[in-house]
Write an enzyme that holds these catalytic residues in place. Structure first.
Site: not given
Length: 248
Positions: A16-17, A20-21, A91-92
């Protein structure tokens, strides 16, 4: 000269963080600028359903994936109004293995470029089923290069779940929450709303969230010892080769 098929599945993973997005939206923007048409997919995004969003303020509408959604049918419907050149999936980790296989089929049979982004491991440091399948079949696998740091300064690769400001090792695999400071005790029976913290292996195992905290009992981590394979060097498997709640 024989034409080389262009479809492929690429999996970009990290804790997380790590951005990726943001990277997913950058790739989408680059594709659109070249006149290419794509489909954006997501699940449990931080901003709510049907959107890919990043912590730096970028966002784009997307189709919300559910466990029973047939991605082959989604691409059939999209292709009815024009060629589909690429798919971006954020979010794969929350995809089912069957949905990952459907994306691989689209790459092979339709020559669609698939870009998948996700966390490799859950709060117990076990691979998500969707991420595990992507590690098995993706043409290219690469860690996101933005390094997330633990509070001690080491690279953070483990997504610890917090309840009432303390690390928990029990509970359902999917609990949607964001990263941040440990939450204060709240009204729920577990002592607070859930949150996540990215830690290094040493402090994930010890259960320490800061320098003043004593070590907690270490968990059994006989599975993957980090958020995916340790690929801090070049990408693996040819030219290019983690859970928690969500992250980007």
């Amino acid at each position: 000269m024989r034409r080389i098929p262009s479809g492929s599945v690429r999996f970009f993973y990290g804790p997380m963080d790590c951005g990726k997005s943001t990277l997913a939206l950058q790739i989408h923007d680059n594709q659109v600028r070249q006149g290419r048409r794509g489909v954006l997919l997501t699940r449990f995004d931080r901003s709510g359903p049907a959107r890919i969003s990043s912590r730096i303020g970028l966002s784009s509408p997307a189709l919300e994936v559910t466990d029973d959604l047939d991605l082959t049918a989604v691409l059939d419907a999209a292709a009815a109004t024009g060629a589909v050149d690429y798919v971006v999936v954020d979010e794969a980790q929350f995809l089912t293995p069957a949905q990952v296989d459907q994306l691989a089929l689209a790459a092979d049979e339709r020559e669609i470029e698939v870009f998948a982004f996700g966390i490799a491991t859950d709060f117990r440091s076990r691979l998500f089923p969707g991420s595990a399948r992507l590690f098995e079949i993706a043409d290219r696998i690469a860690p996101v290069q933005v390094e997330v740091l633990c509070w001690c300064g080491r690279p953070g690769r483990f997504n610890a779940r917090l309840l009432g400001g303390r690390i928990t090792r029990e509970g359902p695999t999917i609990v949607i929450a964001d990263t941040g400071d440990p939450v204060a005790p709240g009204p729920d029976p577990d002592g607070g709303a859930p949150a996540y913290r990215v830690l290094c292996r040493r402090h994930y195992r010890a259960g320490r969230l800061g320098p003043q905290e004593p070590d907690a009992q270490e968990p059994d981590t006989d599975g993957p010892d980090a958020d995916g394979p340790d690929t801090n060097g070049p990408d693996t498997d040819g030219p290019d080769r983690a859970g928690a709640g969500h992250g980007g």
